[in-house]
Design a protein around this motif. Structure first.
Motif, PDB file in Angstrom:
ATOM      1  N   MET A  87       6.066   4.980 -12.565  1.00  0.00           N
ATOM      2  CA  MET A  87       5.903   3.544 -12.658  1.00  0.00           C
ATOM      3  C   MET A  87       6.291   3.040 -14.047  1.00  0.00           C
ATOM      4  N   GLY A  88       6.814   1.804 -14.076  1.00  0.00           N
ATOM      5  CA  GLY A  88       6.959   1.095 -15.330  1.00  0.00           C
ATOM      6  C   GLY A  88       8.073   1.535 -16.238  1.00  0.00           C
ATOM      7  N   ALA A  89       8.995   2.372 -15.803  1.00  0.00           N
ATOM      8  CA  ALA A  89      10.131   2.794 -16.620  1.00  0.00           C
ATOM      9  C   ALA A  89      11.289   3.130 -15.687  1.00  0.00           C
ATOM     10  N   PRO A  90      12.515   2.856 -16.082  1.00  0.00           N
ATOM     11  CA  PRO A  90      13.661   3.149 -15.212  1.00  0.00           C
ATOM     12  C   PRO A  90      13.899   4.647 -15.092  1.00  0.00           C
ATOM     13  N   PHE A  91      14.379   5.070 -13.933  1.00  0.00           N
ATOM     14  CA  PHE A  91      14.761   6.475 -13.749  1.00  0.00           C
ATOM     15  C   PHE A  91      15.979   6.537 -12.830  1.00  0.00           C
ATOM     16  N   TRP A  92      16.742   7.614 -12.982  1.00  0.00           N
ATOM     17  CA  TRP A  92      17.977   7.797 -12.226  1.00  0.00           C
ATOM     18  C   TRP A  92      17.709   8.640 -10.993  1.00  0.00           C
ATOM     19  N   VAL A  93      18.154   8.130  -9.834  1.00  0.00           N
ATOM     20  CA  VAL A  93      18.073   8.887  -8.584  1.00  0.00           C
ATOM     21  C   VAL A  93      19.496   9.291  -8.205  1.00  0.00           C
ATOM     22  N   PRO A  94      19.783  10.580  -8.133  1.00  0.00           N
ATOM     23  CA  PRO A  94      21.154  11.007  -7.805  1.00  0.00           C
ATOM     24  C   PRO A  94      21.468  10.801  -6.333  1.00  0.00           C
ATOM     25  N   GLU A  95      22.741  10.906  -5.994  1.00  0.00           N
ATOM     26  CA  GLU A  95      23.170  10.786  -4.602  1.00  0.00           C
ATOM     27  C   GLU A  95      22.412  11.771  -3.718  1.00  0.00           C
ATOM     28  N   GLY A  96      21.863  11.254  -2.605  1.00  0.00           N
ATOM     29  CA  GLY A  96      21.085  12.074  -1.682  1.00  0.00           C
ATOM     30  C   GLY A  96      19.645  12.265  -2.093  1.00  0.00           C
ATOM     31  N   GLY A  97      19.237  11.735  -3.252  1.00  0.00           N
ATOM     32  CA  GLY A  97      17.866  11.905  -3.721  1.00  0.00           C
ATOM     33  C   GLY A  97      16.883  11.036  -2.954  1.00  0.00           C
ATOM     34  N   GLU A  98      15.643  11.484  -2.923  1.00  0.00           N
ATOM     35  CA  GLU A  98      14.568  10.736  -2.264  1.00  0.00           C
ATOM     36  C   GLU A  98      13.542  10.295  -3.295  1.00  0.00           C
ATOM     37  N   VAL A  99      12.944   9.149  -3.024  1.00  0.00           N
ATOM     38  CA  VAL A  99      11.786   8.670  -3.783  1.00  0.00           C
ATOM     39  C   VAL A  99      10.631   8.540  -2.803  1.00  0.00           C
ATOM     40  N   ARG A 100       9.520   9.197  -3.123  1.00  0.00           N
ATOM     41  CA  ARG A 100       8.349   9.193  -2.250  1.00  0.00           C
ATOM     42  C   ARG A 100       7.167   8.598  -2.999  1.00  0.00           C
ATOM     43  N   PHE A 160       0.813  -1.215   0.000  1.00  0.00           N
ATOM     44  CA  PHE A 160       0.000   0.000   0.000  1.00  0.00           C
ATOM     45  C   PHE A 160       0.850   1.270   0.000  1.00  0.00           C
ATOM     46  N   GLY A 161       2.006   1.202  -0.632  1.00  0.00           N
ATOM     47  CA  GLY A 161       2.808   2.403  -0.867  1.00  0.00           C
ATOM     48  C   GLY A 161       3.140   3.193   0.382  1.00  0.00           C
ATOM     49  N   LEU A 162       3.011   4.532   0.267  1.00  0.00           N
ATOM     50  CA  LEU A 162       3.199   5.473   1.382  1.00  0.00           C
ATOM     51  C   LEU A 162       4.587   5.361   2.012  1.00  0.00           C
ATOM     52  N   ALA A 163       5.599   5.186   1.156  1.00  0.00           N
ATOM     53  CA  ALA A 163       6.966   5.016   1.638  1.00  0.00           C
ATOM     54  C   ALA A 163       7.853   6.164   1.168  1.00  0.00           C
ATOM     55  N   ARG A 164       8.973   6.384   1.890  1.00  0.00           N
ATOM     56  CA  ARG A 164       9.988   7.365   1.506  1.00  0.00           C
ATOM     57  C   ARG A 164      11.353   6.710   1.642  1.00  0.00           C
ATOM     58  N   LEU A 165      12.143   6.788   0.580  1.00  0.00           N
ATOM     59  CA  LEU A 165      13.462   6.177   0.553  1.00  0.00           C
ATOM     60  C   LEU A 165      14.490   7.210   0.112  1.00  0.00           C
ATOM     61  N   ARG A 166      15.637   7.248   0.805  1.00  0.00           N
ATOM     62  CA  ARG A 166      16.725   8.153   0.426  1.00  0.00           C
ATOM     63  C   ARG A 166      17.883   7.307  -0.113  1.00  0.00           C
ATOM     64  N   PHE A 167      18.421   7.725  -1.250  1.00  0.00           N
ATOM     65  CA  PHE A 167      19.516   7.004  -1.894  1.00  0.00           C
ATOM     66  C   PHE A 167      20.836   7.676  -1.530  1.00  0.00           C
ATOM     67  N   LEU A 168      21.677   6.933  -0.821  1.00  0.00           N
ATOM     68  CA  LEU A 168      22.949   7.479  -0.355  1.00  0.00           C
ATOM     69  C   LEU A 168      24.005   7.453  -1.444  1.00  0.00           C
ATOM     70  N   ALA A 169      23.700   6.806  -2.553  1.00  0.00           N
ATOM     71  CA  ALA A 169      24.541   6.846  -3.754  1.00  0.00           C
ATOM     72  C   ALA A 169      23.599   6.831  -4.946  1.00  0.00           C
ATOM     73  N   GLY A 170      24.010   7.418  -6.045  1.00  0.00           N
ATOM     74  CA  GLY A 170      23.165   7.450  -7.223  1.00  0.00           C
ATOM     75  C   GLY A 170      22.853   6.045  -7.720  1.00  0.00           C
ATOM     76  N   ALA A 171      21.628   5.853  -8.263  1.00  0.00           N
ATOM     77  CA  ALA A 171      21.225   4.511  -8.683  1.00  0.00           C
ATOM     78  C   ALA A 171      20.110   4.591  -9.715  1.00  0.00           C
ATOM     79  N   TRP A 172      20.070   3.574 -10.598  1.00  0.00           N
ATOM     80  CA  TRP A 172      18.922   3.371 -11.471  1.00  0.00           C
ATOM     81  C   TRP A 172      17.865   2.578 -10.711  1.00  0.00           C
ATOM     82  N   VAL A 173      16.611   3.025 -10.820  1.00  0.00           N
ATOM     83  CA  VAL A 173      15.505   2.462 -10.048  1.00  0.00           C
ATOM     84  C   VAL A 173      14.332   2.228 -10.995  1.00  0.00           C
ATOM     85  N   ALA A 174      13.528   1.196 -10.695  1.00  0.00           N
ATOM     86  CA  ALA A 174      12.288   0.976 -11.433  1.00  0.00           C
ATOM     87  C   ALA A 174      11.223   0.478 -10.473  1.00  0.00           C
ATOM     88  N   LEU A 175       9.977   0.819 -10.765  1.00  0.00           N
ATOM     89  CA  LEU A 175       8.830   0.430  -9.956  1.00  0.00           C
ATOM     90  C   LEU A 175       7.823  -0.302 -10.828  1.00  0.00           C
TER      91      LEU A 175
END
Length: 286
Positions: free
Chosen positions: A89-102, A57-72
């Motif tokens: 959703m459904g496509a890769p995206f780049w999260v830079p160092e220190g970035g958050e995904v909510r 049920f989602g509602l999460a927050r994640l911080r990336f301590l190093a840049g990474a490719w992510v997919a949902l």
């Protein structure tokens, strides 16, 4: 490394499970919607079996301590990030160092899968990194402050953007085959189960989807000796209301199994949320 700022209602590490240990009483566990985890991994160039994060049920927050490719993939959640471009959703995206995904709450479905290039590299237990909610094997459920290691992307394949066609909610119909103990029920019980809708109970979890609706009458009294169970088994306790076993189900059980859900529909069962209506069908797939 990924820091969990907020896990939502439930977040666990999951891969495709620890198979081959049922004779020792160890459930297989693994992603409840394995197809969605496989897809998320493919999108970032991972092999399909690497571990990711299963978000309930989602509602999460994640911080990336190093840049990474992510997919949902899986249940579609609104995704926001102040730094990641193209997050969704459904496509890769780049999260830079220190970035958050909510992530917000999904518009339909229950479980969303986050894959990161290189995979979640927690310590494996019996060959799997999956959290098992029944036995307690594997890493504990994620909580605020948990830091997840990410594996090396060395040897990973290419990043893909064309593997996730848009998909709406799947019809909540579970195709079934007669179970090994359908003779423990009165004639026509399986047809009765397929005739009317059931409602998903709030007591459902990764062990099984508990249903409310027409009770299934027994032809035989008493209980069975414990016998082997499979994912998708439709077990009927004394209440008469069926339970559909998911990936954290026990290896054995003593209640009779009236039917078994088709493997192709296990993902549909995994995405059912409390209050959803679901039907069974004993018609063969076309």
């Amino acid at each position: 490394m990924i820091e969990v700022l907020a896990p939502g209602p439930l977040a666990t590490v999951q891969d495709l499970g620890r198979h081959g240990h049922a004779h020792l009483g160890v459930p297989s566990s693994g992603a409840a919607d394995a197809g969605s985890l496989r897809l998320a991994n493919r999108l970032v160039g991972n092999s399909e079996g690497l571990a990711g994060v299963e978000l309930t049920f989602g509602l999460a927050r994640l911080r990336f301590l190093a840049g990474a490719w992510v997919a949902l993939a899986g249940a579609p959640c609104p995704v926001s990030s102040g730094t990641a471009r193209g997050a969704g959703m459904g496509a890769p995206f780049w999260v830079p160092e220190g970035g958050e995904v909510r992530l917000g709450a999904p518009s339909w479905g229950l479980r969303t899968y986050l894959a990161v290039r290189g995979g979640i590299a927690v310590e494996p237990v019996l060959g799997s990194r999956s959290t098992d909610s029944l036995s307690g094997l594997g890493p504990p459920p994620l909580r605020a402050g948990t830091v997840l290691p990410v594996g090396s992307p060395t040897g990973a394949g290419g990043i893909h953007v064309d593997l996730a066609p848009p998909r709406g909610p799947r019809p909540a119909v579970l195709r079934v085959l007669p179970g090994p103990r359908d003779d423990w029920f009165v004639p026509g019980a399986l047809a009765s189960m397929c005739a009317g809708p059931y409602e998903v109970s709030q007591d459902s979890n990764r062990v099984g989807v508990r249903l409310r609706g027409p009770g299934l009458a027994r032809a035989k009294e008493g209980e069975l000796p414990s016998e082997g169970m499979v994912t998708g088994a439709v077990q009927v306790p004394p209440s008469g209301e069926p339970i559909v076993f998911l990936t954290d189900h026990p290896p054995t059980g003593g209640y009779p199994v009236i039917a078994v859900v088709s493997e192709a529909d296990l993902a549909v069962a995994a995405q059912l949320r409390p209050g959803d209506e679901v039907r069974f069908s004993s018609r063969p797939a076309r």
